[in-house]
Design a protein around this motif. Structure first.
Motif, short mmCIF file in Angstrom:
data_model
loop_
_atom_site.label_atom_id
_atom_site.label_comp_id
_atom_site.label_asym_id
_atom_site.label_seq_id
_atom_site.Cartn_x
_atom_site.Cartn_y
_atom_site.Cartn_z
N VAL A 38 -34.68 80.76 22.04
CA VAL A 38 -34.09 80.43 20.74
C VAL A 38 -33.71 78.96 20.75
CG1 VAL A 38 -32.22 80.92 19.12
CG2 VAL A 38 -33.20 82.77 20.49
N LEU A 39 -34.24 78.21 19.80
CA LEU A 39 -33.98 76.77 19.68
C LEU A 39 -33.25 76.52 18.37
CD1 LEU A 39 -37.51 75.68 20.90
CD2 LEU A 39 -35.38 75.45 22.20
N ALA A 40 -32.02 76.07 18.47
CA ALA A 40 -31.17 75.91 17.29
C ALA A 40 -31.38 74.57 16.60
CB ALA A 40 -29.70 76.08 17.68
N GLY A 41 -30.72 74.42 15.45
CA GLY A 41 -30.81 73.18 14.68
C GLY A 41 -29.89 72.10 15.22
N GLY A 42 -30.16 70.86 14.80
CA GLY A 42 -29.33 69.76 15.26
C GLY A 42 -29.89 68.39 14.95
N GLY A 43 -30.69 68.27 13.88
CA GLY A 43 -31.20 66.97 13.48
C GLY A 43 -32.23 66.41 14.45
N VAL A 44 -32.61 65.15 14.24
CA VAL A 44 -33.61 64.54 15.13
C VAL A 44 -33.06 64.42 16.55
CG1 VAL A 44 -34.89 63.31 13.34
CG2 VAL A 44 -32.90 62.21 14.39
N ALA A 45 -31.74 64.26 16.67
CA ALA A 45 -31.14 64.24 18.01
C ALA A 45 -31.30 65.59 18.68
CB ALA A 45 -29.66 63.86 17.92
N GLY A 46 -31.22 66.66 17.89
CA GLY A 46 -31.41 68.00 18.42
C GLY A 46 -32.82 68.23 18.93
N ILE A 47 -33.79 67.71 18.20
CA ILE A 47 -35.19 67.79 18.66
C ILE A 47 -35.31 67.11 20.01
CG2 ILE A 47 -37.55 67.01 18.20
CD1 ILE A 47 -36.90 67.19 15.20
N ALA A 48 -34.74 65.91 20.10
CA ALA A 48 -34.83 65.13 21.34
C ALA A 48 -34.10 65.82 22.48
CB ALA A 48 -34.25 63.74 21.11
N GLY A 89 -37.39 79.19 16.36
CA GLY A 89 -36.84 77.87 16.11
C GLY A 89 -36.30 77.70 14.70
N THR A 90 -35.05 77.25 14.61
CA THR A 90 -34.41 77.00 13.33
C THR A 90 -34.19 75.51 13.14
OG1 THR A 90 -33.26 79.13 13.34
CG2 THR A 90 -32.34 77.41 11.93
N SER A 91 -34.57 74.99 11.97
CA SER A 91 -34.34 73.58 11.64
C SER A 91 -34.96 72.69 12.72
CB SER A 91 -32.84 73.32 11.45
OG SER A 91 -32.62 72.11 10.77
N ALA A 92 -34.17 71.86 13.39
CA ALA A 92 -34.73 71.01 14.45
C ALA A 92 -35.49 71.85 15.47
CB ALA A 92 -33.60 70.25 15.15
N HIS A 119 -41.41 79.56 -4.60
CA HIS A 119 -39.99 79.62 -4.26
C HIS A 119 -39.59 78.32 -3.56
CE1 HIS A 119 -39.34 84.05 -4.91
NE2 HIS A 119 -40.66 84.02 -4.80
N LEU A 120 -38.34 77.93 -3.75
CA LEU A 120 -37.81 76.77 -3.05
C LEU A 120 -36.99 77.23 -1.86
CD1 LEU A 120 -36.70 74.42 -5.99
CD2 LEU A 120 -38.61 74.07 -4.40
N TYR A 121 -37.29 76.66 -0.70
CA TYR A 121 -36.60 77.06 0.53
C TYR A 121 -35.82 75.89 1.11
CZ TYR A 121 -39.33 81.35 0.48
OH TYR A 121 -39.87 82.56 0.12
N MET A 122 -34.70 76.24 1.75
CA MET A 122 -33.88 75.23 2.43
C MET A 122 -33.70 75.63 3.89
SD MET A 122 -30.10 76.11 0.86
CE MET A 122 -29.48 77.79 0.82
N ASP A 123 -33.03 74.78 4.59
CA ASP A 123 -32.82 74.88 6.04
C ASP A 123 -32.42 76.30 6.47
OD1 ASP A 123 -31.67 74.47 8.71
OD2 ASP A 123 -31.70 72.34 8.19
N GLY A 124 -33.10 76.80 7.51
CA GLY A 124 -32.72 78.09 8.08
C GLY A 124 -31.31 78.09 8.62
N GLY A 125 -30.78 76.89 8.91
CA GLY A 125 -29.41 76.78 9.37
C GLY A 125 -28.39 77.10 8.30
#
Length: 285
Positions: free
Chosen positions: A9-19, A48-51, A188-194
């Protein structure tokens, strides 16, 4: 329900989270290569959610961790620079959802907030997501990418049977309300899974063992990363959750959406992965 033996499970956290997630996994590989070889196989579902959806999609597409890490620590990037006060954004989200009668209604209100926000054009943002992925087609690796319908507040989980373009699925899961535009998929319009949960860890129910990586503290301005209720949903799986440690949080900084946070976060994640490799090797065995 997950049909594979294990789930990462990989959580969200912006581009810093990806890194950070990329660096953490490479750090594990540095110090416990056998563990990573067992972890990153098709018997492990990637959630994987978001990042985290970016990292999961990259791995599922066959990218090597070293190559992904090298992309994070280079100064050159196509990521958009966003100056944002996360505490203020969290406050705006809280105001938008205050008094909601249910979690779904809260997400509907958050969806309205997302649709009304002044954000970069959808096409510009999609180009960024497209550039993150070396291939734009789903592989046969079990991969789950959650996003939230802005109108209904309902969760939708995209996979290789959804008939949805991989870039669109990742873009939808990464569409932070108030920062990035919602993504249109099948009308449909979708937003962040977070918007539902930073990690959506409960979707890993059915796996025998679950490793959760969260590039943030256990609790932040956006709430609890993984709730007790979500952890109970994983019972009787063996679960290990790793949050970014103090050194990683310092490297990530105040704005995880800042492309300048990528290299420090990647290096800090790698260091943390190396330090925890022996412990996680034991867990995964």
């Amino acid at each position: 329900m997950i049909s594979t033996k294990s789930t990462l499970v990989l959580a969200g956290g912006g581009v810093a989270g990806i890194a950070w997630e990329t660096g953490f996994l490479l750090g594990l590989q540095d110090s416990a290569p056998g563990m990573v070889q067992r972890l990153l196989t098709h018997s492990t579902t990637l959630l994987g959610t978001s990042a985290g959806s970016t990292v999961a999609a990259q791995i599922a597409s066959g990218n090597k961790l070293q190559e992904l890490f090298d992309r994070q620590v280079t100064a050159a990037t196509a990521e958009l620079n966003v100056a944002i006060d996360l505490a203020r954004l969290g406050g705006l989200m809280s105001d938008a959802t205050q008094g909601a009668a249910s979690p779904e209604q809260a997400r509907q209100r958050l969806g309205a907030f997302a649709k009304e926000a002044d954000t970069p054009p959808a096409a510009v943002r999609r180009d960024v997501i497209e550039g993150r992925l070396t291939t734009h087609k789903w592989s046969d690796w079990p991969l789950l990418i959650p996003a939230v319908d802005t109108d209904t507040g309902e969760l939708r989980v995209f996979d290789n049977a959804s008939g949805v373009n991989l870039v669109d699925a990742v873009a939808a899961s990464c569409a932070v309300p108030g920062v990035w535009p919602p993504v249109e998929i099948e009308g449909h319009l979708y937003m962040d899974g977070g918007a539902r949960s930073l990690a959506n860890a409960d979707l890993a129910a059915g796996a025998e063992q679950v490793l959760i990586l969260v590039p943030s503290p256990a609790e932040s301005a956006f709430g609890v990363a993984v709730s007790e209720e979500q952890l109970r949903a994983l019972d009787p799986a063996r679960v290990c959750m790793i949050n970014a440690d103090a050194a990683s949080l310092k490297a990530i900084g105040a704005n995880p959406l800042d492309p300048g946070s990528r290299a420090p976060a990647a290096h800090a994640g790698r260091d943390q992965g190396r330090r925890l490799a022996a412990e996680l090797d034991t867990f995964w065995n």
